[in-house]
Design a protein around this motif. Structure first.
Motif, PDB file in Angstrom:
ATOM      1  N   VAL A  22       0.977  -1.316   0.137  1.00 54.64           N
ATOM      2  CA  VAL A  22      -0.046   0.073  -0.030  1.00 54.64           C
ATOM      3  C   VAL A  22       1.020   1.207  -0.041  1.00 54.64           C
ATOM      4  CG1 VAL A  22      -1.834   1.365   1.327  1.00 54.64           C
ATOM      5  CG2 VAL A  22      -2.010  -1.321   1.078  1.00 54.64           C
ATOM      6  N   LYS A  23       0.631   2.236  -0.810  1.00 51.39           N
ATOM      7  CA  LYS A  23       1.222   3.490  -0.997  1.00 51.39           C
ATOM      8  C   LYS A  23       0.371   4.370  -1.280  1.00 51.39           C
ATOM      9  CE  LYS A  23       5.464   5.752  -2.668  1.00 51.39           C
ATOM     10  NZ  LYS A  23       6.656   5.551  -3.561  1.00 51.39           N
ATOM     11  N   ASN A  24       0.200   5.623  -0.453  1.00 53.27           N
ATOM     12  CA  ASN A  24      -0.691   6.811  -0.708  1.00 53.27           C
ATOM     13  C   ASN A  24      -2.152   6.223  -0.990  1.00 53.27           C
ATOM     14  OD1 ASN A  24       1.624   8.428  -0.628  1.00 53.27           O
ATOM     15  ND2 ASN A  24       2.038   8.152  -2.873  1.00 53.27           N
ATOM     16  N   GLY A  25      -2.474   5.151  -0.348  1.00 51.63           N
ATOM     17  CA  GLY A  25      -3.828   4.799  -0.332  1.00 51.63           C
ATOM     18  C   GLY A  25      -4.144   3.726  -1.593  1.00 51.63           C
ATOM     19  N   ARG A  26      -3.308   3.204  -2.090  1.00 49.65           N
ATOM     20  CA  ARG A  26      -3.252   2.410  -3.209  1.00 49.65           C
ATOM     21  C   ARG A  26      -2.613   1.132  -3.266  1.00 49.65           C
ATOM     22  NH1 ARG A  26      -5.598   5.391  -7.648  1.00 49.65           N
ATOM     23  NH2 ARG A  26      -4.847   3.750  -9.245  1.00 49.65           N
ATOM     24  N   GLY A  74       1.105 -10.765  11.240  1.00 47.85           N
ATOM     25  CA  GLY A  74       0.119 -11.885  10.953  1.00 47.85           C
ATOM     26  C   GLY A  74      -1.277 -11.413  11.965  1.00 47.85           C
ATOM     27  N   LYS A  75      -1.676 -10.308  12.217  1.00 46.97           N
ATOM     28  CA  LYS A  75      -2.619  -9.760  12.960  1.00 46.97           C
ATOM     29  C   LYS A  75      -3.725  -9.270  12.176  1.00 46.97           C
ATOM     30  CE  LYS A  75      -0.388  -9.343  17.418  1.00 46.97           C
ATOM     31  NZ  LYS A  75      -0.201  -8.332  18.622  1.00 46.97           N
ATOM     32  N   ARG A  76      -4.977  -9.522  12.356  1.00 45.96           N
ATOM     33  CA  ARG A  76      -6.111  -8.907  11.486  1.00 45.96           C
ATOM     34  C   ARG A  76      -6.175  -7.320  11.324  1.00 45.96           C
ATOM     35  NH1 ARG A  76     -11.116 -10.966  10.307  1.00 45.96           N
ATOM     36  NH2 ARG A  76     -12.455  -9.821   8.898  1.00 45.96           N
ATOM     37  N   VAL A  77      -6.197  -6.980  10.241  1.00 49.72           N
ATOM     38  CA  VAL A  77      -6.612  -5.484  10.165  1.00 49.72           C
ATOM     39  C   VAL A  77      -8.022  -5.298   9.837  1.00 49.72           C
ATOM     40  CG1 VAL A  77      -5.761  -3.391   8.788  1.00 49.72           C
ATOM     41  CG2 VAL A  77      -4.054  -5.055   9.555  1.00 49.72           C
ATOM     42  N   ARG A  78      -8.819  -4.364  10.422  1.00 49.66           N
ATOM     43  CA  ARG A  78     -10.041  -4.630  10.238  1.00 49.66           C
ATOM     44  C   ARG A  78     -10.281  -3.104   9.480  1.00 49.66           C
ATOM     45  NH1 ARG A  78     -13.069  -8.239  12.124  1.00 49.66           N
ATOM     46  NH2 ARG A  78     -12.095  -9.985  13.547  1.00 49.66           N
ATOM     47  N   GLU A  79      -9.581  -2.381   9.200  1.00 50.21           N
ATOM     48  CA  GLU A  79      -9.971  -0.911   8.399  1.00 50.21           C
ATOM     49  C   GLU A  79     -10.372  -1.390   7.053  1.00 50.21           C
ATOM     50  OE1 GLU A  79      -7.001   0.572  11.496  1.00 50.21           O
ATOM     51  OE2 GLU A  79      -7.242  -1.270  10.053  1.00 50.21           O
ATOM     52  N   LYS A  80     -11.305  -0.637   6.752  1.00 49.16           N
ATOM     53  CA  LYS A  80     -11.960  -0.841   5.167  1.00 49.16           C
ATOM     54  C   LYS A  80     -10.743  -0.895   4.172  1.00 49.16           C
ATOM     55  CE  LYS A  80     -15.645   0.925   2.033  1.00 49.16           C
ATOM     56  NZ  LYS A  80     -16.400  -0.444   2.327  1.00 49.16           N
ATOM     57  N   ILE A  81     -10.749  -2.246   3.591  1.00 50.27           N
ATOM     58  CA  ILE A  81      -9.936  -2.437   2.448  1.00 50.27           C
ATOM     59  C   ILE A  81      -9.918  -1.635   1.377  1.00 50.27           C
ATOM     60  CG2 ILE A  81      -8.465  -4.153   1.315  1.00 50.27           C
ATOM     61  CD1 ILE A  81      -9.342  -6.151   3.477  1.00 50.27           C
ATOM     62  N   PHE A  82     -11.262  -1.764   0.645  1.00 51.27           N
ATOM     63  CA  PHE A  82     -11.589  -1.344  -0.661  1.00 51.27           C
ATOM     64  C   PHE A  82     -12.574  -0.064  -0.387  1.00 51.27           C
ATOM     65  CE2 PHE A  82     -11.234  -5.736  -0.828  1.00 51.27           C
ATOM     66  CZ  PHE A  82     -10.145  -6.026  -2.100  1.00 51.27           C
ATOM     67  N   LEU A  83     -12.162   0.960  -1.319  1.00 52.37           N
ATOM     68  CA  LEU A  83     -12.886   2.216  -1.266  1.00 52.37           C
ATOM     69  C   LEU A  83     -13.691   2.257  -2.677  1.00 52.37           C
ATOM     70  CD1 LEU A  83     -10.635   4.921   0.484  1.00 52.37           C
ATOM     71  CD2 LEU A  83     -12.568   3.595   1.384  1.00 52.37           C
TER      72      LEU A  83
END
Length: 339
Positions: free
Chosen positions: A240-244, A330-339
């Motif tokens: 991920v770089k600059n939200g992409r 290896g920990k879950r990231v729960r922020e929204k993946i796709f915009l």
């Protein structure tokens, strides 16, 4: 239905020298439930089961079995007395418990009928097949109708069809007798199919627990997600770089910090219409669906589709809400993946 707690462990640690085979284990098992102790080889599953059985004694922590509850255990492989007939193998524990001969005969007869081995009662173990030996071992364990049955992968060496049959027999008897079942397994499909609660072990620790559906659909750890992958856990690295970021040839916007992440896209998370190009390598039936393996710009892809694809290539889409994201630890990231 599950009721009171019948097994409770609090901060149990067991060491062999300086090696902690179990570390700070805490769990509860509900009455009449089916609990799976799952994990890869060497994770401590059998050690934990033997602690519950009272065969091993931890250096620290507490364990409590509800008052008056009887326990039986089925070990790996059928450990039958070779020079004793089947009926006496089944009755062995009854003789030691002081039952009368007529009581023993009736209990053995009833249990043998339950497991369809009445015709084997006068045979010796050396004349039995592997499946028949396992049925005798089950009969010996359940003949007293224990409240709690512990199972240490007793069917692991059997062919899949026979193994499934015996597991179904165990579940039928569990329900009929109202037993609590605690089973060790390294097979995620057994845990998914049979258990009410799964305790997932890794290096002697419970890393995650809960209903099998929860561990499959909504895990906290990449380790858990990979262990409970239904077919092939498809993991992809994204940057991920600059939200992409780019995933399977497509570019996406996201709302997560810059960095490298692991994305898990299960075969069942794909749909047969979309814009992701896949070159098909193989196609097979999986239950009532089609399992497709192929590639997308060098990445291996596994798809589970409702319809049989036509030709050697197809375009697919992803159910974005089912994509799982994990950080570098290896920990879950729960922020929204796709915009």
């Amino acid at each position: 239905m599950a009721g009171m707690d019948v097994i409770e462990l609090q901060q149990v640690t067991l060491k062999y020298g300086n090696l902690a085979a179990l570390h700070n284990i805490s769990l509860t098992v509900k009455e009449k439930s089916c609990c799976a102790i799952a994990g890869p080889s060497g994770s401590g599953k059998t050690t934990l089961l033997r602690v519950i059985a009272g065969l091993l004694h931890p250096q620290s922590g507490n364990m409590h079995i509800a008052d008056g509850k009887t326990i039986a255990m089925i070990f790996q492989g059928a450990a039958l007395f070779p020079h004793t007939r089947v009926k006496d193998n089944i009755a062995y524990g009854l003789y030691n418990a002081g039952y009368k001969k007529d009581e023993i005969a009736e209990m053995v007869k009833h249990t043998a009928e339950k497991l369809h081995i009445s015709h084997l009662l006068n045979r010796y173990p050396s004349t039995l097949s592997g499946g028949e030996k396992q049925r005798v071992d089950i009969a010996r364990a359940i003949v007293r109708k224990p409240d709690i049955l512990l199972m240490d992968e007793p069917f692991a060496s059997l062919d899949p069809a026979l193994r499934n049959t015996l597991l179904e027999e165990i579940m039928r008897i569990k329900e009929e007798y109202g037993m609590t079942l605690v089973m060790v397994t390294h097979d995620q499909s057994d845990a998914m199919r049979m258990a009410d609660t799964v305790f997932l072990l890794h290096d002697g620790e419970i890393v995650e627990s809960g209903a099998p559906g929860k561990l499959f659909d909504d895990p906290e750890l990449l380790f858990s997600a990979s262990f409970f992958g239904s077919l092939i856990p498809d993991e992809y690295q994204i940057h991920v770089k600059n939200g992409r970021f780019t995933l399977l040839s497509l570019d996406y916007h996201c709302d997560i910090p810059d960095g490298t992440y692991t994305v898990l896209v299960r075969p069942s998370s794909f749909v047969s219409k979309g814009t992701i190009p896949v070159l098909i390598d193989s196609l097979s039936r999986y239950e009532d669906r089609y399992l497709v393996t192929g590639s997308c710009e060098g990445e291996r892809v596994s798809l589970l589709l409702d319809e049989r694809p036509k030709g050697s290539a197809l375009f697919v889409g992803v159910l974005e809400e089912k994509v799982l994201l994990f950080d570098q630890n290896g920990k879950r990231v729960r922020e929204k993946i796709f915009l």
